[in-house]
Design a protein around this motif. Sequence first.
Motif, PDB file in Angstrom:
ATOM      1  N   ALA B 347      36.176 -11.558 -11.460  1.00  0.00           N
ATOM      2  CA  ALA B 347      36.513 -12.866 -12.039  1.00  0.00           C
ATOM      3  C   ALA B 347      35.659 -13.100 -13.275  1.00  0.00           C
ATOM      4  O   ALA B 347      34.573 -12.551 -13.413  1.00  0.00           O
ATOM      5  N   VAL B 351      37.649 -17.461 -13.083  1.00  0.00           N
ATOM      6  CA  VAL B 351      39.079 -17.146 -13.214  1.00  0.00           C
ATOM      7  C   VAL B 351      39.314 -15.725 -12.692  1.00  0.00           C
ATOM      8  O   VAL B 351      38.789 -14.758 -13.244  1.00  0.00           O
ATOM      9  N   ILE B 353      40.622 -12.261 -12.309  1.00  0.00           N
ATOM     10  CA  ILE B 353      41.407 -11.406 -13.193  1.00  0.00           C
ATOM     11  C   ILE B 353      41.892 -10.142 -12.499  1.00  0.00           C
ATOM     12  O   ILE B 353      42.934  -9.615 -12.830  1.00  0.00           O
ATOM     13  N   SER B 362      47.743 -13.984 -10.148  1.00  0.00           N
ATOM     14  CA  SER B 362      47.619 -15.301 -10.776  1.00  0.00           C
ATOM     15  C   SER B 362      47.120 -15.224 -12.217  1.00  0.00           C
ATOM     16  O   SER B 362      47.090 -16.224 -12.928  1.00  0.00           O
ATOM     17  N   TYR B 363      46.738 -14.030 -12.656  1.00  0.00           N
ATOM     18  CA  TYR B 363      46.072 -13.917 -13.955  1.00  0.00           C
ATOM     19  C   TYR B 363      47.040 -14.051 -15.124  1.00  0.00           C
ATOM     20  O   TYR B 363      48.135 -13.512 -15.114  1.00  0.00           O
ATOM     21  N   ALA B 367      44.506 -17.462 -19.868  1.00  0.00           N
ATOM     22  CA  ALA B 367      43.370 -17.951 -19.074  1.00  0.00           C
ATOM     23  C   ALA B 367      42.144 -17.073 -19.304  1.00  0.00           C
ATOM     24  O   ALA B 367      41.027 -17.570 -19.454  1.00  0.00           O
ATOM     25  N   GLY B 368      42.355 -15.765 -19.336  1.00  0.00           N
ATOM     26  CA  GLY B 368      41.238 -14.850 -19.584  1.00  0.00           C
ATOM     27  C   GLY B 368      40.657 -15.058 -20.972  1.00  0.00           C
ATOM     28  O   GLY B 368      39.439 -15.116 -21.153  1.00  0.00           O
ATOM     29  N   GLU B 371      38.334 -18.079 -21.343  1.00  0.00           N
ATOM     30  CA  GLU B 371      36.968 -17.903 -20.841  1.00  0.00           C
ATOM     31  C   GLU B 371      36.137 -17.003 -21.749  1.00  0.00           C
ATOM     32  O   GLU B 371      34.948 -17.242 -21.963  1.00  0.00           O
TER      33      GLU B 371
END
Lengths: 410, 410
Positions: B347, B351, B353, B362-363, B367-368, B371
């Motif tokens: 993660a 989040v 990954i 869910s990735y 979102a990645g 961060e």
Amino acid sequence: MAVGKETFGVMHPVKGFRLGTAQAHVKKPNRRDLVLMEAAGGSSIAGTFTKNAFCAAPVTLCKGNLQALSGYSENPILLITNTGYANAGTGEKGLTNAKAVCSALAEQTGSVQSNVFPFSTGVIGEPLPVERIVKGLPDCIASLSEQGWDDAAHGIMTTDTRPKGVSVQLELAGSTVTISGISKGAGMIKPNMATMLGYVATDAKVAPELLQRLASEATQASFNSITVDSDTSTNDSCMLVATGQSGAEITEQNADVFAQFKAALMDVFLQLAHAIVRDGEGATKFVAVEVGGALSVDEAREVAYTIAHSPLVKTALFASDPNWGRILAAVGRAPIDNLDVTGVSVALNGVMIAEQGAVASSYTEAAGAAEMQKEEITIQVKLGRGDASATIWTTDFSYDYVKINADYRS
Amino acid sequence: MAVGKETFGVMHPVKGFRLGTAQAHVKKPNRRDLVLMEAAGGSSIAGTFTKNAFCAAPVTLCKGNLQALSGYSENPILLITNTGYANAGTGEKGLTNAKAVCSALAEQTGSVQSNVFPFSTGVIGEPLPVERIVKGLPDCIASLSEQGWDDAAHGIMTTDTRPKGVSVQLELAGSTVTISGISKGAGMIKPNMATMLGYVATDAKVAPELLQRLASEATQASFNSITVDSDTSTNDSCMLVATGQSGAEITEQNADVFAQFKAALMDVFLQLAHAIVRDGEGATKFVAVEVGGALSVDEAREVAYTIAHSPLVKTALFASDPNWGRILAAVGRAPIDNLDVTGVSVALNGVMIAEQGAVASSYTEAAGAAEMQKEEITIQVKLGRGDASATIWTTDFSYDYVKINADYRS
């Protein structure tokens, strides 16, 4: 940027080994990105693979095939390579995708899946675009030719700036034997093995078990002795194929012929490995780190790798700065026990810079600087505690290394 | 460039601990480059040092002094630090030079050599300019003051872009106890220890043996858990002094007071270590690598270090590129046995990954990427094979890292 002149020379065809390429738009348009190789029926095949626990789906399939065939097949063996996507870190779906490509190729060629070896190189974690790859297969098949080495060498490139190929011929037992090979790789290059793919074919006849031993030994002394950035890829694979169509048979019993063949094979592997280092991402120097006077080969390799991986040594190499203190510091932190530093000496291209653990009395900054300016540098370390030695080849660390790797996915 | 805002705050004086600085022109003119610290008679002293086999001459002398004093002296203890030259890789001459500085200081202060601890940081291999350093001693002595922390924090800097100091006060057993410390270091930062110097003083009273245990434990959790570039310096030293002048005595028998003191001390060490990482050469990110689910703390540290040292992970961090495949590849090549990748999850700042060894369902790239844009990043890896965990702090790898280290000596 790469170090030294391009060494890609004449690639001699290997009887019974054909290569074809296609522009399959795997990731980007208008480039050769799919390469098919075919070893005629009756060939032996051997391979060495990454030791990364996250090995890619194609590596898993290759290992299985090698076992299933016991290194030999009466039918043609097919090697299919895509760039753009590594098909690593892709879990079960990755295996399914790799099998889908192999299955399509087997169908189109009348082969079976255990005779189809897949290889992928590129970004980790993203799914393989199976449909685009399958669409490219007919062009690969149609272009299969013993003359296909040049195109194939280009087709397997990713961040490589130039193709890598080595080809030798020698007279053995009254026949002309050819050994030709290509490789790719420029980053994520580290022991066991590199982000590298290597394919070497010969028309000598070699039994599977002997071929595998030769492949393992040649890999250890070449692809497993180089490092660009200390990162071991998920996809490293090196395949060695012997079609037997030259008529010359290689056995250990025929010691003289065996020795000549082995020496030539080792040389092809080593040159292919060096070509990867010379084309290392951002490389401006080609550096051999020779460590002698060690208690064991493993110990010598540990020390050599510690030097070769040190960012401070690598940036000093980039700056052509004879900051030998960084080399000493790297030796001193290498994971070996009870090092007596007063026994340690360091030379640069033969110029003694440190002895008995301190600066050499004969050393001058001018002499050190003159050697560091060169494109080819040998760092010679003697530990003074035994007779074992090892050499690791590497590059410097430049702005361009950061640039290439900070931009790679964009 | 450094990550986060400067944390250098109010430095509380420590009773019985004075600091003085001088511009001694050790290497460059017009900068504070010589720092003297004096612990009053009756102080305990403890220290931890580099494990590099090429440890510098001053490290050898410090270790000898610590043993000679058994960690306690009725007379003042002097710590003298120069920047500019590391006095490492200098052989016998290095020891002679370091002793010459200590001898001159002992003479000027009416002390003895075993009470004088020398520290050096700078270029390796070049001889210490003894004469210039000795000339600077009178200014150091004249400026000794319990208020001298700020000047001293500046005086020990080399490639640091900002001073590093942490100071806390707490009420213990009816007395106000102060713990203040400064550190330096920005490159050659790696386990056991960093190119770092750390000096922490407290006016609590702590017996030498207990002080040494506390110093070792705090160092392991702080300075020995950071890495900028994987290079371990020849000169790392961290000293902990307890003058006892606050009146509060720390013993393990008084468990509550001991626990409070230890927690505060650990926090000072950790903040000083983090300050080094935040000021890492060329750093644009502050990265915590948390590895859990390991079979042992050593295993967790191995995996965390493999990630933290990976040039490909570090350049991806610099590029704010959520190239999580590189993290998986680093986990996969970490030197641990029989890793089942299907148990591994990763993660970024919480989040998820990757899970079960592949990209998380869910990735999303968005979102990645969100961060990875942040200045402070936590990489959380779970190995799924045990209960042990460890955290290593590091930075990214930028153009500026290369620039700083390619230009350092010029």
